[in-house]
Design a protein around this motif. Structure first.
Motif, PDB file in Angstrom:
ATOM      1  N   ALA A  22       0.822  -1.219   0.000  1.00  0.00           N
ATOM      2  CA  ALA A  22       0.000   0.000   0.000  1.00  0.00           C
ATOM      3  C   ALA A  22       0.855   1.268   0.000  1.00  0.00           C
ATOM      4  CB  ALA A  22      -0.933  -0.015   1.215  1.00  0.00           C
ATOM      5  N   GLY A  26       2.647   6.296  -4.456  1.00  0.00           N
ATOM      6  CA  GLY A  26       1.314   6.889  -4.316  1.00  0.00           C
ATOM      7  C   GLY A  26       1.212   7.768  -3.084  1.00  0.00           C
ATOM      8  N   TYR A 104       5.374   2.240 -13.203  1.00  0.00           N
ATOM      9  CA  TYR A 104       5.878   2.367 -11.831  1.00  0.00           C
ATOM     10  C   TYR A 104       7.395   2.139 -11.806  1.00  0.00           C
ATOM     11  CZ  TYR A 104       4.493   2.371  -6.838  1.00  0.00           C
ATOM     12  OH  TYR A 104       4.280   2.685  -5.526  1.00  0.00           O
ATOM     13  N   PHE A 225      -5.739   3.891  -5.440  1.00  0.00           N
ATOM     14  CA  PHE A 225      -4.362   3.637  -5.850  1.00  0.00           C
ATOM     15  C   PHE A 225      -3.494   3.439  -4.613  1.00  0.00           C
ATOM     16  CE2 PHE A 225      -0.112   4.846  -7.295  1.00  0.00           C
ATOM     17  CZ  PHE A 225      -0.023   4.125  -8.482  1.00  0.00           C
ATOM     18  N   MET A 231      -7.311  -4.320  -7.954  1.00  0.00           N
ATOM     19  CA  MET A 231      -6.558  -5.040  -8.964  1.00  0.00           C
ATOM     20  C   MET A 231      -5.997  -6.372  -8.492  1.00  0.00           C
ATOM     21  SD  MET A 231      -3.068  -3.183  -8.859  1.00  0.00           S
ATOM     22  CE  MET A 231      -2.574  -4.828  -9.163  1.00  0.00           C
TER      23      MET A 231
HETATM   24  N1  PFF Z   1      -0.320   1.451  -3.443  1.00  0.00           N
HETATM   25  C1  PFF Z   1       0.839   1.747  -4.215  1.00  0.00           C
HETATM   26  C2  PFF Z   1       1.242   3.178  -3.967  1.00  0.00           C
HETATM   27  O1  PFF Z   1       0.574   3.882  -3.213  1.00  0.00           O
HETATM   28  O2  PFF Z   1       2.240   3.607  -4.532  1.00  0.00           O
HETATM   29  C3  PFF Z   1       0.646   1.520  -5.688  1.00  0.00           C
HETATM   30  C4  PFF Z   1       0.037   0.194  -5.984  1.00  0.00           C
HETATM   31  C5  PFF Z   1       0.714  -0.971  -5.619  1.00  0.00           C
HETATM   32  C6  PFF Z   1      -1.206   0.140  -6.553  1.00  0.00           C
HETATM   33  C7  PFF Z   1       0.138  -2.187  -5.808  1.00  0.00           C
HETATM   34  C8  PFF Z   1      -1.793  -1.079  -6.766  1.00  0.00           C
HETATM   35  C9  PFF Z   1      -1.109  -2.223  -6.380  1.00  0.00           C
HETATM   36  F1  PFF Z   1      -1.663  -3.383  -6.554  1.00  0.00           F
END
Ligand code: PFF
Length: 448
Positions: A22, A26, A104, A225, A231
């Motif tokens: 998480a 982001g 990413y 996100f 996902m």
């Molecule tokens: N949550 C991660 C972030 O905040 O950068 C991005 C991310 C990772 C989104 C894994 C979705 C995921 F499955």
């Protein structure tokens, strides 16, 4: 008898791995930029509401799906809803994970360049314009950013190929506490800057007049996100939970820690920004252009900048691992491939996509789809369409297709733990979340 599924070793380990997924770019890169652009405190309040109301519920629906089935993101639906179309949610997730991996890895690679530049004392410029130009020159280069994508993907590959326990769990258990320590050090440093209070005011003082539909929409997108839902990532991780884990509590911990990191990132960035008299609404270049400019004006700037970009790289790594794992687990389980082979395929294909995304800032910048470069297209399609669509469908799946009894049995570990707010959760996934998310999706498509 079926082979026993791999599980995380300890409760702490699984929380760290989920928080690791998480907490990522982001929180530290995207959140302050969104908050800065959408009025600071007003955005923060709406964001927290979105995370608590929707992010948490979707996460719990994913936890249910993963642990009840003990399968990868696609396999889970084949077990829980055989011979139905629900597995589309899984495919949507696997494809989204792969596409997110592509862009990413590019931004993750940039963090390595900035670590290198800070360590070698080269992260300097005479003005913000020069920082911006340097950033543009670097990101559009054919060689350097690609090299960093290769290195970052290689590190990710090594962790994922070491397996769930030895690779993902162990590395997260080391990296996440380190990340918290770095965040707190940087937060204290930032609060000691002159005029830091102005930044805090901007971040914490909500001006309710600023809340409008654009603020709500971007807060919701950011919430999804940020907590890695929509996902199949949390489905995959929950499939490694053992049956005694208290999933409602785990979801609350993950969401709370993720939000805490976003708030700490705001506490680091906004006082620094106001202290140096810079507008907080800088957009995506806030972290790669504005911050280096600020660091350069601080005593021991190179050191602070080095620490900050190490923090960003760690956060990115624990997240990208989870993206990789979604696709790896899918290939490994659905095609009966060895884990090693699955990991190698994902790394190689992910690398190819990462390189294309990186080049889309330079030699491939003329390739535009729907008027945007490949990097931006992947960002938009995944974060704004695929994740909300996946989140909405998983709520409909758990809320309407799965019986309330089955849901409650799994989430309360067959009645052995209490889940006081179960009725609220069931109501949200059945009615509230699908409607709100549908409105957001339609809005993103410009249909509403
Ligand atoms: N949550 C991660 C972030 O905040 O950068 C991005 C991310 C990772 C989104 C894994 C979705 C995921 F499955």
């Amino acid at each position: 008898m079926a082979q026993q599924r791999t599980t995380f070793n300890s409760k702490l380990g699984l929380i760290m791995a989920s928080v690791g997924s998480a907490v990522g770019l982001g929180n530290i890169w995207r959140f302050p930029c969104e908050a800065g652009e959408h009025g600071g405190g007003a955005f923060l309040i709406v964001y927290i509401l979105c995370v608590m109301l929707l992010g948490l519920s979707v996460m719990l629906a994913e936890f249910f799906t993963g642990r009840a089935s003990q399968k990868d993101a696609v396999g889970a639906f084949k077990i829980l809803a055989p011979n139905t179309m629900w597995k589309i949610i899984g495919y949507n997730g696997v494809i989204a994970a792969f596409l997110i991996f592509g862009f990413y890895s590019v931004v993750s690679g940039w963090t390595l360049e900035y670590i290198y530049q800070s360590a070698s004392g080269n992260l300097r410029a005479d003005s913000v314009e020069e920082f911006t130009a340097n950033f543009g020159k670097f990101t559009s280069d054919v060689f350097r950013p690609v090299l960093w994508v290769v290195i970052f993907t290689l590190i990710t590959h090594i962790v994922v190929s070491s397996g769930v326990k030895k690779g993902i769990e162990r590395s997260s258990k080391i990296m996440m506490p380190l990340l918290f320590v770095i965040l707190i050090i940087l937060g204290i440093r930032s609060l000691m800057l002159p005029n830091a209070v102005e930044g805090l005011k901007f971040f914490f003082n909500p001006d309710f007049g600023k809340i409008n539909s654009a603020v709500i929409l971007s807060a919701l997108g950011q919430a999804f996100f940020s907590v890695s839902v929509g996902m199949g990532c949390m489905i995959t991780y929950a499939s490694y939970f053992n049956k005694s884990i208290n999933m409602p509590n785990t979801a609350v911990s993950v969401v709370a820690l993720d939000t805490l990191v976003a708030v700490l990132a705001g506490i680091i960035i906004f006082p620094a920004v106001t202290s140096f008299n810079i507008s907080p609404s800088q957009g995506p270049t806030l972290v790669f252009v504005t911050l280096p400019n600020i660091f350069q004006q601080m005593p021991f700037g190179d050191l602070w900048s080095f620490i900050f970009f190490v923090l960003l790289a760690i956060a990115a790594l624990t997240s990208i691992i989870s993206l990789h794992e979604v696709v790896t687990a899918y290939l490994h389980e659905q095609y009966r491939m060895s884990r090693r082979k699955a990991t190698a395929i994902v790394s190689l294909c992910g690398l190819a996509l990462g390189i294309i995304c990186s080049l889309s800032f330079g030699v491939l910048s003329h390739v535009k789809i729907f008027g945007v470069i490949i990097f931006d297209l992947l960002d938009f399609v995944t974060a704004n369409l695929m994740l909300p669509a996946g989140g909405m469908l998983i709520c409909i799946f758990a809320g309407w297709f799965i019986s309330k009894k089955a849901l409650k049995t799994e989430l309360t570990n067959s009645g052995t733990i209490r889940f006081r707010l179960f009725a609220v959760f069931a109501f949200i996934i059945k009615y509230v979340a699908p409607v709100i998310i549908a409105l957001v999706c339609l809005n993103q498509l410009g249909l509403f």
